[in-house]
Motif scaffolding. Structure first.
Motif, PDB file in Angstrom:
ATOM      1  N   PRO A 185       2.496   9.818  -3.056  1.00 26.89           N
ATOM      2  CA  PRO A 185       2.538   9.134  -1.710  1.00 26.89           C
ATOM      3  C   PRO A 185       3.648   9.561  -1.034  1.00 26.89           C
ATOM      4  O   PRO A 185       4.808   9.753  -1.454  1.00 26.89           O
ATOM      5  CB  PRO A 185       2.628   7.838  -1.988  1.00 26.89           C
ATOM      6  N   SER A 186       3.867   9.588   0.603  1.00 24.98           N
ATOM      7  CA  SER A 186       4.742   9.985   1.371  1.00 24.98           C
ATOM      8  C   SER A 186       5.483   8.717   1.754  1.00 24.98           C
ATOM      9  O   SER A 186       6.728   8.981   1.868  1.00 24.98           O
ATOM     10  CB  SER A 186       4.308  10.592   2.461  1.00 24.98           C
ATOM     11  N   HIS A 187       4.835   7.615   1.711  1.00 25.63           N
ATOM     12  CA  HIS A 187       5.605   6.379   2.373  1.00 25.63           C
ATOM     13  C   HIS A 187       4.845   5.037   1.398  1.00 25.63           C
ATOM     14  O   HIS A 187       3.714   5.091   0.998  1.00 25.63           O
ATOM     15  CB  HIS A 187       5.290   5.871   3.606  1.00 25.63           C
ATOM     16  N   MET A 188       5.666   4.231   1.168  1.00 23.04           N
ATOM     17  CA  MET A 188       5.133   2.811   1.016  1.00 23.04           C
ATOM     18  C   MET A 188       5.349   1.903   1.781  1.00 23.04           C
ATOM     19  O   MET A 188       6.054   1.973   2.639  1.00 23.04           O
ATOM     20  CB  MET A 188       5.886   2.324  -0.319  1.00 23.04           C
ATOM     21  N   TRP A 189       4.384   0.810   1.798  1.00 24.27           N
ATOM     22  CA  TRP A 189       4.617  -0.194   2.670  1.00 24.27           C
ATOM     23  C   TRP A 189       3.997  -1.808   2.104  1.00 24.27           C
ATOM     24  O   TRP A 189       3.281  -1.612   1.064  1.00 24.27           O
ATOM     25  CB  TRP A 189       3.741   0.257   4.066  1.00 24.27           C
ATOM     26  N   MET A 190       4.678  -2.796   2.864  1.00 25.04           N
ATOM     27  CA  MET A 190       4.192  -4.038   2.270  1.00 25.04           C
ATOM     28  C   MET A 190       4.415  -4.831   3.593  1.00 25.04           C
ATOM     29  O   MET A 190       4.953  -4.671   4.446  1.00 25.04           O
ATOM     30  CB  MET A 190       5.258  -4.379   1.203  1.00 25.04           C
ATOM     31  N   ALA A 191       3.359  -5.891   3.581  1.00 21.41           N
ATOM     32  CA  ALA A 191       3.164  -6.814   4.467  1.00 21.41           C
ATOM     33  C   ALA A 191       2.902  -8.320   3.853  1.00 21.41           C
ATOM     34  O   ALA A 191       2.076  -8.206   2.888  1.00 21.41           O
ATOM     35  CB  ALA A 191       2.274  -6.670   5.612  1.00 21.41           C
ATOM     36  N   PHE A 192       3.217  -9.421   4.421  1.00 14.15           N
ATOM     37  CA  PHE A 192       2.968 -10.703   3.981  1.00 14.15           C
ATOM     38  C   PHE A 192       2.861 -11.611   4.968  1.00 14.15           C
ATOM     39  O   PHE A 192       3.258 -11.373   6.264  1.00 14.15           O
ATOM     40  CB  PHE A 192       4.251 -11.419   2.931  1.00 14.15           C
ATOM     41  N   CYS A 193       1.700 -12.526   5.030  1.00 14.00           N
ATOM     42  CA  CYS A 193       1.810 -13.723   5.923  1.00 14.00           C
ATOM     43  C   CYS A 193       1.641 -14.977   5.485  1.00 14.00           C
ATOM     44  O   CYS A 193       1.081 -15.162   4.111  1.00 14.00           O
ATOM     45  CB  CYS A 193       0.540 -13.295   6.798  1.00 14.00           C
ATOM     46  N   GLY A 215       0.940  -1.257  -0.093  1.00 14.31           N
ATOM     47  CA  GLY A 215      -0.110  -0.006  -0.002  1.00 14.31           C
ATOM     48  C   GLY A 215       0.676   1.268  -0.074  1.00 14.31           C
ATOM     49  O   GLY A 215       2.112   1.162   0.086  1.00 14.31           O
ATOM     50  N   ALA A 216       0.114   2.425  -0.070  1.00 15.92           N
ATOM     51  CA  ALA A 216       0.852   3.436   0.015  1.00 15.92           C
ATOM     52  C   ALA A 216      -0.165   4.563   1.009  1.00 15.92           C
ATOM     53  O   ALA A 216      -1.094   4.518   0.658  1.00 15.92           O
ATOM     54  CB  ALA A 216       0.770   4.116  -1.601  1.00 15.92           C
ATOM     55  N   GLY A 223       6.072 -10.904   7.932  1.00 17.19           N
ATOM     56  CA  GLY A 223       6.958  -9.908   7.774  1.00 17.19           C
ATOM     57  C   GLY A 223       6.469  -8.676   7.060  1.00 17.19           C
ATOM     58  O   GLY A 223       5.458  -8.717   6.471  1.00 17.19           O
ATOM     59  N   ALA A 224       7.047  -7.747   7.440  1.00 14.07           N
ATOM     60  CA  ALA A 224       6.504  -6.283   6.989  1.00 14.07           C
ATOM     61  C   ALA A 224       7.821  -5.302   6.654  1.00 14.07           C
ATOM     62  O   ALA A 224       8.798  -5.392   7.184  1.00 14.07           O
ATOM     63  CB  ALA A 224       5.631  -5.374   8.088  1.00 14.07           C
ATOM     64  N   TYR A 225       7.520  -4.400   5.538  1.00 15.28           N
ATOM     65  CA  TYR A 225       8.358  -3.277   5.252  1.00 15.28           C
ATOM     66  C   TYR A 225       7.911  -2.000   4.911  1.00 15.28           C
ATOM     67  O   TYR A 225       6.624  -2.111   4.657  1.00 15.28           O
ATOM     68  CB  TYR A 225       9.030  -3.807   3.878  1.00 15.28           C
ATOM     69  N   TRP A 226       8.489  -0.972   5.171  1.00 13.20           N
ATOM     70  CA  TRP A 226       8.046   0.417   4.883  1.00 13.20           C
ATOM     71  C   TRP A 226       9.011   1.398   4.615  1.00 13.20           C
ATOM     72  O   TRP A 226      10.284   1.134   5.155  1.00 13.20           O
ATOM     73  CB  TRP A 226       7.035   0.961   5.998  1.00 13.20           C
ATOM     74  N   ALA A 227       8.907   2.373   3.984  1.00 11.12           N
ATOM     75  CA  ALA A 227       9.998   3.473   3.750  1.00 11.12           C
ATOM     76  C   ALA A 227       9.508   4.739   3.138  1.00 11.12           C
ATOM     77  O   ALA A 227       8.314   4.718   2.720  1.00 11.12           O
ATOM     78  CB  ALA A 227      11.158   2.852   2.655  1.00 11.12           C
ATOM     79  N   PRO A 228      10.032   5.886   3.377  1.00 11.61           N
ATOM     80  CA  PRO A 228       9.510   7.015   2.598  1.00 11.61           C
ATOM     81  C   PRO A 228       9.851   7.066   1.221  1.00 11.61           C
ATOM     82  O   PRO A 228      10.831   6.397   0.766  1.00 11.61           O
ATOM     83  CB  PRO A 228      10.347   8.054   3.230  1.00 11.61           C
TER      84      PRO A 228
END
Length: 289
Positions: free
Chosen positions: A222-230, A207-208, A240-245
């Motif tokens: 977008p100001s940030h991006m993010w990702m998650a998996f299960c 997502g964003a 696990g999850a990731y995010w960054a500007p």
């Protein structure tokens, strides 16, 4: 602020923007299999029983007669997706598709003069010669697709956000590769083997978070991006999850987006985007393995 396109421009763009075969639905029931336990995220004021009509639920197809390939919640005012949800089954052997970007005709149906002014979605021309040096950044990346057919379905502008070019080809691209490796190794059956071809290894949300700038005075950057998996098997669950500007990176800059827990991502989203109250319900039930 919305910028309405004149009919003459719409006629010109019509020939440049191939149509997708998406289905815009009232619920995600038709493509609930892309969410863990078939539960879509719960987002206060956005994705609830009485959600704002600006947010459209899209079950994505590649062509008529095919099955759904992923799901997207799309914001027709910001003209970017909130998230895309997909099943990771392992990366297939194919080259990156070289096809035109598609639009979704159901978001902007033709008006009386049979043209469709694209008020509710981004179009390819929004990205031309822009002052921010952004390009089209996938939420469901084609490199996570099982085959070329699914990879081609990701080339729709409702699965795209403006990403700064250095970030898109730099740390975020490396994250997509690293997360692929992580899912390939952590999402295994109870015998220590990867699942068979076509079986779901993991459920993924990318997502964003909307930012303050606009591309072409129309499309939110977008100001940030993010990702998650299960993923779960008979013995354990992993996530696990990731995010960054979403910021420009210099060439050869070796920024690293580290894997964090889904709970930490949840906290980050709650702090950064106040509307997100329980956005990762799909993976919240799965502790880190």
């Amino acid at each position: 602020m919305r910028q309405f396109l004149v009919s003459v421009l719409a006629v010109l763009l019509l020939s440049r923007c191939p149509f997708g075969t998406t289905e815009v639905l009232k619920t995600f029931d038709g493509c609930s299999g892309f969410f863990s336990e078939k539960w879509p995220p719960v987002i206060s004021g956005i994705l609830m029983n009485n959600s704002d009509p600006r947010y459209k639920k899209i079950c994505q197809k590649h062509n008529f007669g095919s099955g759904y390939t992923f799901a997207t919640l799309y914001d027709t005012e910001s003209r970017i997706p909130v998230f895309s949800a997909y099943n990771y089954t392992g990366r297939g052997k194919f080259d990156r598709p070289n096809i035109p970007w598609k639009i979704e005709p159901q978001l902007d149906p033709p008006v009386d003069d049979m043209t469709a002014p694209y008020n509710n979605q981004a179009i390819d021309e929004d990205y031309f010669k822009n002052e921010f040096n952004v390009n089209r950044g996938h939420l469901f990346p084609s490199c996570h697709a099982e085959d070329a057919f699914i990879a081609e379905s990701t080339f729709t502008l409702t699965n795209i956000v403006p990403q700064y070019s250095g970030f898109n080809s730099g740390s975020w691209k490396r994250m997509e590769i690293e997360s692929q490796i992580s899912m390939n190794t952590r999402c295994i059956d109870n015998k220590g083997n990867n699942k068979g071809k076509g079986d779901v290894l993991a459920h993924v949300l990318t997502g964003a978070i909307p930012g303050k700038n606009q591309l072409n005075n129309r499309v939110n950057i977008p100001s940030h991006m993010w990702m998650a998996f299960c993923c779960c098997n008979k013995r354990q669950c992993a996530s696990g999850a990731y995010w960054a500007p979403n910021e420009q990176e210099r060439k050869n800059e070796n920024n690293v987006i580290t894997q964090e827990t889904v709970q930490e991502l949840q906290q980050f989203l709650n702090e950064t985007w106040k509307k997100m109250c329980s956005c990762l319900r799909t993976v919240q039930m799965s502790p880190m393995g």
